[in-house]
Design an enzyme around this catalytic site. Structure first.
Site, short mmCIF file in Angstrom:
data_model
loop_
_atom_site.label_atom_id
_atom_site.label_comp_id
_atom_site.label_asym_id
_atom_site.label_seq_id
_atom_site.Cartn_x
_atom_site.Cartn_y
_atom_site.Cartn_z
N HIS A 153 23.68 44.45 42.32
CA HIS A 153 23.87 45.93 41.87
C HIS A 153 22.80 46.79 42.34
CE1 HIS A 153 26.89 43.91 39.06
NE2 HIS A 153 27.72 44.73 39.80
N LEU A 184 25.23 44.89 35.07
CA LEU A 184 24.34 45.03 36.42
C LEU A 184 23.46 43.97 36.57
CD1 LEU A 184 24.15 48.96 36.61
CD2 LEU A 184 25.96 47.36 37.15
N HIS A 185 23.16 43.55 37.39
CA HIS A 185 21.96 42.59 37.94
C HIS A 185 21.26 43.05 39.26
CE1 HIS A 185 24.97 41.23 40.87
NE2 HIS A 185 25.94 40.83 39.89
N GLY A 191 29.98 47.28 35.89
CA GLY A 191 28.96 47.10 34.90
C GLY A 191 28.32 45.62 34.77
N GLN A 231 27.99 42.70 50.38
CA GLN A 231 28.79 41.57 51.29
C GLN A 231 29.14 40.57 50.44
OE1 GLN A 231 25.74 39.80 54.27
NE2 GLN A 231 27.20 38.22 54.01
P1 AMP Z 1 31.23 44.34 40.79
O1 AMP Z 1 30.40 44.92 39.50
O2 AMP Z 1 31.21 42.64 40.43
O3 AMP Z 1 32.54 44.98 40.80
O4 AMP Z 1 30.34 44.53 41.81
C1 AMP Z 1 30.21 46.10 42.30
C2 AMP Z 1 29.34 45.85 43.50
O5 AMP Z 1 28.31 45.29 43.61
C3 AMP Z 1 30.43 45.27 44.74
O6 AMP Z 1 30.35 46.36 45.90
C4 AMP Z 1 29.76 43.94 44.98
O7 AMP Z 1 30.11 43.41 46.06
C5 AMP Z 1 28.38 44.19 44.78
N1 AMP Z 1 27.55 42.81 44.32
C6 AMP Z 1 27.74 41.97 43.43
N2 AMP Z 1 26.92 41.03 43.29
C7 AMP Z 1 26.24 41.32 44.43
C8 AMP Z 1 25.12 40.56 44.81
N3 AMP Z 1 24.87 39.36 44.55
N4 AMP Z 1 24.51 40.89 46.04
C9 AMP Z 1 24.86 42.36 46.55
N5 AMP Z 1 25.93 42.71 46.20
C10 AMP Z 1 26.59 42.45 45.19
#
Ligand code: AMP
Length: 311
Positions: A37, A33-34, A31, A148
């Protein structure tokens, strides 16, 4: 857009889609989200008939002194982003739905989870592997999308899918960055303005190493030193390592195979991670390595844009 809080209601709905022969894409998140995501979601929407997003701050992947309690949350804004990005279903379980009383079985990843973040955050990837396996079993997607930015997480998940014969395609989506290069992260919201400015030196260092690599530098120590020279503004450099892109074993000497330069650092009290891929030109790679490149970096390899994109 339907939002499900229980496994039962979600699986009932998904059953209908599966019976209809629709291809299900899954984007697991914590969550807040940006645009990073969003890139994963858009990739899923482009490739699949149905896109499921989970919003779940997974307690088992946080250490006792980490930021579980203060991890940022913004459910309404997350809904808006999902809706505008074309998500079909959101899964927002409580912790007790995923870990009911009596829960006791965990997925223990192997050596790929040991270096880098695995060494700094004991038990982190056990928590990640466990929750991702559970979510995969609940959603039963055809394809799942990971960023990545969490490079070691991608390696752990790919290994898990291989080792446990999970019939799921894993797609890695390139890191989305701020215009100045900082990798987007929900944790960037912790940064003060001054810390935010200092955090930039991480991507600056990675890009400097990438530029040197593109210019022909192959010595792993010199590549690391090139990056490190830029990273003087952080408070603690937890690791800066050049590793084999598949096994995550350190590369000593010359970089002749697909590699990742990975960094974790604290800026103020905020822990940030980032990485850049160093991929030798295709003609320098053996067939099995070429296959690995497309395996590791997905569409990046085919698009010929294996390097960073500080837009
Ligand atoms: P998180 O909510 O931090 O657990 O991230 C969820 C998914 O979003 C994971 O697969 C992360 O690698 C991906 N993610 C987070 N930040 C980025 C970003 N800046 N660029 C691409 N994918 C991202």
């Amino acid at each position: 857009m339907p939002t499900f809080r229980t496994i039962k209601s979600l699986t009932q709905c998904l059953k209908g889609y599966r019976t209809a022969g629709l291809r299900v894409g899954f984007v697991p998140t914590m969550g807040f989200l940006h645009a990073g995501h969003r890139a994963l979601i858009e990739e899923s929407v482009a490739r699949c008939d149905i896109t499921v997003v989970s919003l779940f701050v997974n307690p088992t992947q946080f250490g006792p002194n980490e930021d579980l309690d203060r991890y940022p949350r913004a459910l309404e804004a997350d809904h808006d982003l999902c809706r505008t990005a074309g998500v079909n279903l959101i899964f927002v379980p409580d912790a007790s739905e995923i870990y009911p009383p009596g829960f006791q079985t965990y997925v223990e990843p192997g050596p790929v989870a040991e270096p880098l973040c695995g060494a700094v955050r004991p038990g982190h990837f056990r928590g990640v592997a466990t929750v991702v396996t559970k979510l995969f079993n609940i959603v039963q997607p055809d394809v799942a999308f990971f960023g990545q930015k969490d490079f070691q997480q991608c390696a752990v998940i790919r290994q898990l899918v291989r080792d446990l014969n999970l019939p799921i395609e894993i797609v890695t989506v390139p890191t989305v960055r701020e215009p100045d290069g900082l990798a987007l992260s929900s944790r960037n919201s912790y940064l003060s303005a001054a810390d935010r400015a200092r955090a930039r030196c991480l991507s600056r260092g990675l890009f400097a190493a990438h530029a040197a690599f593109q210019a022909g530098e192959r010595d792993s120590q010199r590549l690391v030193e090139t990056a490190q020279a830029q990273m003087t503004e952080v408070d603690q450099l937890q690791y800066l390592q050049l590793v084999d892109a598949r096994t995550l074993e350190p590369i000593l000497g010359s970089v002749e195979q697909p590699a990742a330069l990975c960094v974790a650092a604290c800026v103020g009290t905020t822990r940030l991670i980032d990485n850049v891929l160093l991929i030798p030109p295709p003609q320098a790679l053996a067939d099995h390595e070429l296959e690995l490149v497309s395996h590791v970096i997905g569409r990046q390899a085919t698009a010929g844009a294996a390097g960073p994109r500080p837009s």
